[in-house]
Design a protein around this motif. Sequence first.
Motif, PDB file in Angstrom:
ATOM      1  N   LEU A 293       0.830  -1.209   0.000  1.00  0.00           N
ATOM      2  CA  LEU A 293       0.000   0.000   0.000  1.00  0.00           C
ATOM      3  C   LEU A 293       0.865   1.258   0.000  1.00  0.00           C
ATOM      4  O   LEU A 293       0.581   2.232  -0.725  1.00  0.00           O
ATOM      5  CB  LEU A 293      -0.922  -0.013   1.227  1.00  0.00           C
ATOM      6  CG  LEU A 293      -2.019  -1.095   1.238  1.00  0.00           C
ATOM      7  CD1 LEU A 293      -2.733  -1.098   2.586  1.00  0.00           C
ATOM      8  CD2 LEU A 293      -3.020  -0.851   0.112  1.00  0.00           C
ATOM      9  N   GLN A 294       1.943   1.213   0.833  1.00  0.00           N
ATOM     10  CA  GLN A 294       2.838   2.364   0.856  1.00  0.00           C
ATOM     11  C   GLN A 294       3.504   2.572  -0.503  1.00  0.00           C
ATOM     12  O   GLN A 294       3.644   3.712  -0.989  1.00  0.00           O
ATOM     13  CB  GLN A 294       3.910   2.151   1.946  1.00  0.00           C
ATOM     14  CG  GLN A 294       4.788   3.361   2.190  1.00  0.00           C
ATOM     15  CD  GLN A 294       4.022   4.514   2.810  1.00  0.00           C
ATOM     16  OE1 GLN A 294       3.076   4.302   3.563  1.00  0.00           O
ATOM     17  NE2 GLN A 294       4.410   5.741   2.474  1.00  0.00           N
ATOM     18  N   GLU A 296       2.235   1.656  -3.342  1.00  0.00           N
ATOM     19  CA  GLU A 296       1.210   2.167  -4.259  1.00  0.00           C
ATOM     20  C   GLU A 296       1.037   3.670  -4.074  1.00  0.00           C
ATOM     21  O   GLU A 296       0.913   4.430  -5.056  1.00  0.00           O
ATOM     22  CB  GLU A 296      -0.116   1.437  -4.006  1.00  0.00           C
ATOM     23  CG  GLU A 296      -0.152  -0.005  -4.480  1.00  0.00           C
ATOM     24  CD  GLU A 296      -0.165  -0.100  -5.992  1.00  0.00           C
ATOM     25  OE1 GLU A 296      -0.612   0.862  -6.661  1.00  0.00           O
ATOM     26  OE2 GLU A 296       0.303  -1.119  -6.518  1.00  0.00           O
ATOM     27  N   GLU A 297       1.021   4.090  -2.785  1.00  0.00           N
ATOM     28  CA  GLU A 297       0.903   5.536  -2.541  1.00  0.00           C
ATOM     29  C   GLU A 297       2.102   6.288  -3.108  1.00  0.00           C
ATOM     30  O   GLU A 297       1.956   7.343  -3.757  1.00  0.00           O
ATOM     31  CB  GLU A 297       0.776   5.787  -1.037  1.00  0.00           C
ATOM     32  CG  GLU A 297      -0.546   5.310  -0.450  1.00  0.00           C
ATOM     33  CD  GLU A 297      -0.601   5.515   1.051  1.00  0.00           C
ATOM     34  OE1 GLU A 297       0.424   5.983   1.607  1.00  0.00           O
ATOM     35  OE2 GLU A 297      -1.645   5.194   1.672  1.00  0.00           O
ATOM     36  N   ASP A 298       3.318   5.724  -2.865  1.00  0.00           N
ATOM     37  CA  ASP A 298       4.525   6.368  -3.411  1.00  0.00           C
ATOM     38  C   ASP A 298       4.491   6.392  -4.941  1.00  0.00           C
ATOM     39  O   ASP A 298       4.906   7.376  -5.581  1.00  0.00           O
ATOM     40  CB  ASP A 298       5.776   5.627  -2.920  1.00  0.00           C
ATOM     41  CG  ASP A 298       5.963   5.770  -1.415  1.00  0.00           C
ATOM     42  OD1 ASP A 298       5.412   6.734  -0.831  1.00  0.00           O
ATOM     43  OD2 ASP A 298       6.641   4.901  -0.811  1.00  0.00           O
ATOM     44  N   ARG A 299       4.000   5.282  -5.507  1.00  0.00           N
ATOM     45  CA  ARG A 299       3.912   5.232  -6.967  1.00  0.00           C
ATOM     46  C   ARG A 299       2.927   6.270  -7.498  1.00  0.00           C
ATOM     47  O   ARG A 299       3.179   6.942  -8.515  1.00  0.00           O
ATOM     48  CB  ARG A 299       3.482   3.831  -7.401  1.00  0.00           C
ATOM     49  CG  ARG A 299       3.535   3.599  -8.916  1.00  0.00           C
ATOM     50  CD  ARG A 299       3.148   2.177  -9.239  1.00  0.00           C
ATOM     51  NE  ARG A 299       1.761   1.932  -8.941  1.00  0.00           N
ATOM     52  CZ  ARG A 299       0.740   2.253  -9.760  1.00  0.00           C
ATOM     53  NH1 ARG A 299       0.978   2.846 -10.926  1.00  0.00           N
ATOM     54  NH2 ARG A 299      -0.493   1.980  -9.416  1.00  0.00           N
ATOM     55  N   ALA A 300       1.784   6.424  -6.740  1.00  0.00           N
ATOM     56  CA  ALA A 300       0.807   7.431  -7.179  1.00  0.00           C
ATOM     57  C   ALA A 300       1.404   8.839  -7.109  1.00  0.00           C
ATOM     58  O   ALA A 300       1.244   9.667  -8.033  1.00  0.00           O
ATOM     59  CB  ALA A 300      -0.441   7.335  -6.323  1.00  0.00           C
ATOM     60  N   LYS A 301       2.135   9.098  -5.977  1.00  0.00           N
ATOM     61  CA  LYS A 301       2.789  10.403  -5.851  1.00  0.00           C
ATOM     62  C   LYS A 301       3.822  10.606  -6.961  1.00  0.00           C
ATOM     63  O   LYS A 301       3.924  11.692  -7.563  1.00  0.00           O
ATOM     64  CB  LYS A 301       3.462  10.518  -4.488  1.00  0.00           C
ATOM     65  CG  LYS A 301       2.481  10.635  -3.335  1.00  0.00           C
ATOM     66  CD  LYS A 301       3.224  10.718  -2.018  1.00  0.00           C
ATOM     67  CE  LYS A 301       2.247  10.814  -0.841  1.00  0.00           C
ATOM     68  NZ  LYS A 301       2.974  10.873   0.451  1.00  0.00           N
TER      69      LYS A 301
END
Length: 377
Positions: A293-294, A296-301
């Motif tokens: 999840l982290q 994924e969040e980093d990838r989204a950012k």
Amino acid sequence: MTDEDSETSASEAQAQEENELPIIQLCALVEELSYGNSALKTETEMFEKYYNKLEPRDQRSLRLSEIKISGAEITQLQGRWRSKSRIGVDRVTALTVDQKCELVQRELEDAKDEIRHMRANAERDLQHHEAIIEEAEIRWIEVQTEVHEFKKDILKTVSKKKGSILATQKMMKYIEDMNRRRDNMKDKLRLKNVSLKVQRKKMLLQLRQKEEVGEALHEVDFQQLKIENAQFLEMIESKNQELIQLKLASGNTLQILNAYKSRLQRAMEMSVHLDKEFLLRKELLKKIEKETLQAEEDRAKAMTVNKQLRKQLAEFQVPQVMLYIQEKIRIGDLEKTIRMWERKVEIAEMSLKGYRKAWNKMKTTNEQLQAICPPGK
């Protein structure tokens, strides 16, 4: 006569040899002979008891009458015994070990029987005396209660009213009551005795009937009982064989059970190990999910930043070359001015330090002057 002379000479020579022995050996020989005599005495007593039990009294009296001989014959026999003491001992026919063992066993059995009878008689006497003591205690308690009642009912009234008719009437009534109670007790005991006699007759009759039935069965059905006994023995043998087979089967089943138990133990240990590993893997999976999840969040950012950078890159326009050169020259001039001003600042700081030192000196001298001569004077 020659034989007797030779025997007497041999005995005298042996006696002389014994006289020549030292005192210690003689004492040891005496102790050994006394021990042997005591053993022979006990054996003789046991043999006499056994012989007296086997031989009837009439034959015993005849033997005793035959044994009676004259005094001269006794002295003659004593002389011969003295002359043939050593040889006669060897010629005596002694009992064998088996016979002695049989005698001892019979004496032991007789002693055990006597002890058993004595114990039974002692127990019977003890029970009889205990019953007498119990009866005496009960009678003593009854006497004490009667004495207490007599003192309570009669003596108090007699002591209070001496010579009165009431005291004599109470005394007569008490005696009549006592006689009546004794008559009632006598009737009860007589009836109880009659009932016990009837019960005893019934028990004896039943016992006689049982004995007759047992004898009849023993005489009539003995062969049938033997056949049934043989059948039961065969059944017991077959059951014993079955029991042996069942024991073998139970042994095999126990071995198999132990093997399965060991397997089950290993499986339980493996299950516990797998449960622990499952928990560890589960925790690791949770950590991986959190990291995913982290990520994924980093990838989204990163995607948003990348989009912005791509947008900026798409919107970026390259400046002209002359403008770039001019800007570069301006940057160089600015850097030179910065270095120049930094040098000026350093020089100003150094001059400031000198001024501060001079100021501090002036301040200290002024303070010293003020301390020496104050302004009021």
